[in-house]
Enzyme design. Structure first.
Site, PDB file in Angstrom:
ATOM      1  N   LYS A  14      58.550  34.833  77.347  1.00 30.54           N
ATOM      2  CA  LYS A  14      59.567  35.499  76.527  1.00 30.54           C
ATOM      3  C   LYS A  14      59.899  36.889  77.110  1.00 30.54           C
ATOM      4  O   LYS A  14      61.060  37.215  77.319  1.00 30.54           O
ATOM      5  CB  LYS A  14      59.094  35.645  75.065  1.00 30.54           C
ATOM      6  CG  LYS A  14      58.776  34.323  74.398  1.00 30.54           C
ATOM      7  CD  LYS A  14      58.362  34.502  72.952  1.00 30.54           C
ATOM      8  CE  LYS A  14      57.005  35.169  72.754  1.00 30.54           C
ATOM      9  NZ  LYS A  14      55.840  34.339  73.111  1.00 30.54           N
ATOM     10  N   ARG A  89      58.100  35.392  63.899  1.00 33.72           N
ATOM     11  CA  ARG A  89      56.920  34.582  64.204  1.00 33.72           C
ATOM     12  C   ARG A  89      56.397  33.846  62.977  1.00 33.72           C
ATOM     13  O   ARG A  89      55.394  33.136  63.078  1.00 33.72           O
ATOM     14  CB  ARG A  89      55.817  35.484  64.757  1.00 33.72           C
ATOM     15  CG  ARG A  89      55.691  35.457  66.284  1.00 33.72           C
ATOM     16  CD  ARG A  89      54.652  36.491  66.681  1.00 33.72           C
ATOM     17  NE  ARG A  89      54.003  36.203  67.930  1.00 33.72           N
ATOM     18  CZ  ARG A  89      54.315  36.781  69.092  1.00 33.72           C
ATOM     19  NH1 ARG A  89      55.309  37.625  69.176  1.00 33.72           N
ATOM     20  NH2 ARG A  89      53.620  36.501  70.171  1.00 33.72           N
ATOM     21  N   ARG A 128      47.203  37.288  83.704  1.00 32.14           N
ATOM     22  CA  ARG A 128      47.796  38.566  83.290  1.00 32.14           C
ATOM     23  C   ARG A 128      46.709  39.523  82.810  1.00 32.14           C
ATOM     24  O   ARG A 128      46.735  40.709  83.121  1.00 32.14           O
ATOM     25  CB  ARG A 128      48.842  38.348  82.193  1.00 32.14           C
ATOM     26  CG  ARG A 128      49.495  39.654  81.755  1.00 32.14           C
ATOM     27  CD  ARG A 128      50.689  39.461  80.846  1.00 32.14           C
ATOM     28  NE  ARG A 128      50.312  38.915  79.548  1.00 32.14           N
ATOM     29  CZ  ARG A 128      51.170  38.622  78.578  1.00 32.14           C
ATOM     30  NH1 ARG A 128      52.458  38.802  78.778  1.00 32.14           N
ATOM     31  NH2 ARG A 128      50.761  38.151  77.435  1.00 32.14           N
ATOM     32  N   ARG A 134      44.973  43.753  79.524  1.00 38.26           N
ATOM     33  CA  ARG A 134      45.438  43.643  78.127  1.00 38.26           C
ATOM     34  C   ARG A 134      44.385  42.908  77.296  1.00 38.26           C
ATOM     35  O   ARG A 134      44.008  41.773  77.622  1.00 38.26           O
ATOM     36  CB  ARG A 134      46.781  42.888  78.125  1.00 38.26           C
ATOM     37  CG  ARG A 134      47.603  43.163  76.903  1.00 38.26           C
ATOM     38  CD  ARG A 134      48.957  42.514  77.028  1.00 38.26           C
ATOM     39  NE  ARG A 134      49.149  41.558  75.958  1.00 38.26           N
ATOM     40  CZ  ARG A 134      50.292  40.927  75.718  1.00 38.26           C
ATOM     41  NH1 ARG A 134      51.329  41.154  76.478  1.00 38.26           N
ATOM     42  NH2 ARG A 134      50.384  40.076  74.730  1.00 38.26           N
ATOM     43  N   ARG A 146      45.192  32.533  69.479  1.00 39.56           N
ATOM     44  CA  ARG A 146      46.637  32.821  69.485  1.00 39.56           C
ATOM     45  C   ARG A 146      47.443  31.519  69.557  1.00 39.56           C
ATOM     46  O   ARG A 146      48.475  31.388  68.920  1.00 39.56           O
ATOM     47  CB  ARG A 146      46.982  33.726  70.678  1.00 39.56           C
ATOM     48  CG  ARG A 146      46.520  35.151  70.470  1.00 39.56           C
ATOM     49  CD  ARG A 146      46.496  35.922  71.761  1.00 39.56           C
ATOM     50  NE  ARG A 146      47.817  36.164  72.307  1.00 39.56           N
ATOM     51  CZ  ARG A 146      48.026  36.609  73.548  1.00 39.56           C
ATOM     52  NH1 ARG A 146      46.995  36.848  74.350  1.00 39.56           N
ATOM     53  NH2 ARG A 146      49.249  36.829  73.976  1.00 39.56           N
TER      54      ARG A 146
HETATM   55  P1  B4P Z   1      55.249  36.884  79.175  1.00 34.46           P
HETATM   56  O1  B4P Z   1      56.701  36.689  79.411  1.00 34.46           O
HETATM   57  O2  B4P Z   1      54.766  38.270  79.301  1.00 34.46           O
HETATM   58  O3  B4P Z   1      54.726  36.323  77.791  1.00 34.46           O
HETATM   59  P2  B4P Z   1      55.242  36.482  76.306  1.00 34.46           P
HETATM   60  O4  B4P Z   1      55.650  35.107  75.913  1.00 34.46           O
HETATM   61  O5  B4P Z   1      56.269  37.564  76.194  1.00 34.46           O
HETATM   62  O6  B4P Z   1      53.956  37.086  75.606  1.00 34.46           O
HETATM   63  P3  B4P Z   1      53.088  37.074  74.295  1.00 34.46           P
HETATM   64  O7  B4P Z   1      53.572  36.100  73.281  1.00 34.46           O
HETATM   65  O8  B4P Z   1      51.717  36.941  74.793  1.00 34.46           O
HETATM   66  O9  B4P Z   1      53.149  38.542  73.759  1.00 34.46           O
HETATM   67  P4  B4P Z   1      53.741  39.411  72.587  1.00 34.46           P
HETATM   68  O10 B4P Z   1      53.791  40.749  73.190  1.00 34.46           O
HETATM   69  O11 B4P Z   1      55.010  38.838  72.047  1.00 34.46           O
HETATM   70  O12 B4P Z   1      54.496  35.936  80.187  1.00 34.46           O
HETATM   71  C1  B4P Z   1      53.080  35.867  80.272  1.00 34.46           C
HETATM   72  C2  B4P Z   1      52.619  35.732  81.731  1.00 34.46           C
HETATM   73  O13 B4P Z   1      53.166  34.561  82.338  1.00 34.46           O
HETATM   74  C3  B4P Z   1      53.077  36.915  82.593  1.00 34.46           C
HETATM   75  O14 B4P Z   1      51.990  37.355  83.352  1.00 34.46           O
HETATM   76  C4  B4P Z   1      54.183  36.339  83.466  1.00 34.46           C
HETATM   77  O15 B4P Z   1      54.228  36.947  84.745  1.00 34.46           O
HETATM   78  C5  B4P Z   1      53.814  34.870  83.565  1.00 34.46           C
HETATM   79  N1  B4P Z   1      54.997  34.001  83.670  1.00 34.46           N
HETATM   80  C6  B4P Z   1      56.127  34.119  82.926  1.00 34.46           C
HETATM   81  N2  B4P Z   1      57.017  33.156  83.283  1.00 34.46           N
HETATM   82  C7  B4P Z   1      56.398  32.387  84.252  1.00 34.46           C
HETATM   83  C8  B4P Z   1      56.793  31.234  85.013  1.00 34.46           C
HETATM   84  N3  B4P Z   1      57.992  30.640  84.867  1.00 34.46           N
HETATM   85  N4  B4P Z   1      55.896  30.715  85.886  1.00 34.46           N
HETATM   86  C9  B4P Z   1      54.692  31.290  86.061  1.00 34.46           C
HETATM   87  N5  B4P Z   1      54.251  32.399  85.389  1.00 34.46           N
HETATM   88  C10 B4P Z   1      55.111  32.946  84.492  1.00 34.46           C
HETATM   89  O16 B4P Z   1      52.661  39.353  71.385  1.00 34.46           O
HETATM   90  C11 B4P Z   1      51.366  39.908  71.451  1.00 34.46           C
HETATM   91  C12 B4P Z   1      50.708  39.983  70.067  1.00 34.46           C
HETATM   92  O17 B4P Z   1      51.425  40.938  69.233  1.00 34.46           O
HETATM   93  C13 B4P Z   1      50.702  38.709  69.218  1.00 34.46           C
HETATM   94  O18 B4P Z   1      49.606  37.860  69.526  1.00 34.46           O
HETATM   95  C14 B4P Z   1      50.601  39.300  67.765  1.00 34.46           C
HETATM   96  O19 B4P Z   1      49.275  39.666  67.447  1.00 34.46           O
HETATM   97  C15 B4P Z   1      51.423  40.569  67.842  1.00 34.46           C
HETATM   98  N6  B4P Z   1      52.821  40.322  67.403  1.00 34.46           N
HETATM   99  C16 B4P Z   1      53.928  40.395  68.204  1.00 34.46           C
HETATM  100  N7  B4P Z   1      55.034  40.087  67.511  1.00 34.46           N
HETATM  101  C17 B4P Z   1      54.632  39.809  66.229  1.00 34.46           C
HETATM  102  C18 B4P Z   1      55.318  39.392  65.047  1.00 34.46           C
HETATM  103  N8  B4P Z   1      56.645  39.193  65.044  1.00 34.46           N
HETATM  104  N9  B4P Z   1      54.589  39.178  63.911  1.00 34.46           N
HETATM  105  C19 B4P Z   1      53.273  39.369  63.904  1.00 34.46           C
HETATM  106  N10 B4P Z   1      52.557  39.753  64.985  1.00 34.46           N
HETATM  107  C20 B4P Z   1      53.219  39.974  66.149  1.00 34.46           C
END
Ligand code: B4P
Length: 192
Positions: A14, A89, A128, A134, A146
């Site tokens: 994302k 979420r 990551r 992190r 998660r």
């Molecule tokens: P990212 O792109 O960083 O992952 P994400 O989906 O954004 O992250 P996540 O869901 O963990 O985090 P968030 O901050 O929203 O990709 C991850 C890795 O994969 C990276 O290293 C990237 O390089 C790699 N990658 C990406 N695309 C790739 C591909 N095509 N091929 C290979 N590798 C690839 O949430 C963190 C925490 O915050 C949650 O657990 C929760 O506790 C809290 N939170 C956030 N929003 C909330 C909400 N709305 N309500 C309640 N709690 C919330």
């Protein structure tokens, strides 16, 4: 306004795909995860409470996240639109978002659903965690929690928007560039 929800399990890309979208479209990027990490770094009261939840792989309470988002929408009434990254979420968050947008005579136009399988998610998050340190990416038990929280509390949000005909699934197992190419194709239906 054009409002996009970027949706998918933790580590589905994302945040990564948001970066591409921001470059191409003049939309405001709103990542609840990033906002919470800023609060944690500043050790605000909100940040200290959020960290306790995030360190266990749990969601931060709805009312906390909803009030954060509501303030940002309020301050950006004239924006071309928003990329909601990691929000909503829960169903309660989705309902609140619909109400907030409707108060500004706008709505969620589309949800982009990044499909990635569990083994791949675990690999990506551990990698990551090793690079960034992190806290919620380092420990496999937290990552597993998660994923469970996603399945139980977050996945139903995609059905909520699917019923409204707004959900577009994308194969998130491809390379970063291939995923973005598929997203750009979907975006082409909404941006002329
Ligand atoms: P990212 O792109 O960083 O992952 P994400 O989906 O954004 O992250 P996540 O869901 O963990 O985090 P968030 O901050 O929203 O990709 C991850 C890795 O994969 C990276 O290293 C990237 O390089 C790699 N990658 C990406 N695309 C790739 C591909 N095509 N091929 C290979 N590798 C690839 O949430 C963190 C925490 O915050 C949650 O657990 C929760 O506790 C809290 N939170 C956030 N929003 C909330 C909400 N709305 N309500 C309640 N709690 C919330």
């Amino acid at each position: 306004m054009l409002n996009i929800v970027l949706f998918g399990p933790p580590g589905s890309g994302k945040g990564t795909q948001s970066e591409h979208l921001i470059k191409q479209f003049e939309l405001i990027h709103l990542s609840t995860g990033d906002i919470l990490r800023v609060e944690i770094a500043a050790q605000t009261e909100l940040g200290i409470e959020a960290q306790k939840k995030m360190d266990k792989g749990e969601l931060v309470p709805d009312e906390v996240v909803i009030s954060m988002i509501s303030g940002i929408i309020e301050r950006n009434k004239d924006a071309k639109g928003f990329i909601f990254d990691g929000f909503p979420r829960t169903i309660a968050q989705a309902e609140s978002l619909d109400e907030m947008l409707s108060a500004h005579s706008t709505k969620v136009n589309l949800l982009i659903m990044l499909d990635v399988d569990e083994d791949e998610i675990k690999k990506r998050l551990i990698l990551r965690g090793e690079k960034s340190g992190r806290g919620d990416d380092i420990n496999i038990d937290i990552i597993t929690n998660r994923i469970n929280v996603y399945r139980l509390q977050t996945k139903p949000v995609s059905k909520y928007y699917k019923k409204q005909g707004k959900s577009f699934p994308i194969n998130g197992m491809q390379t970063e560039e291939e995923v973005y190419s598929d997203i750009a194709h979907v975006m082409g239906k909404f941006v002329k």
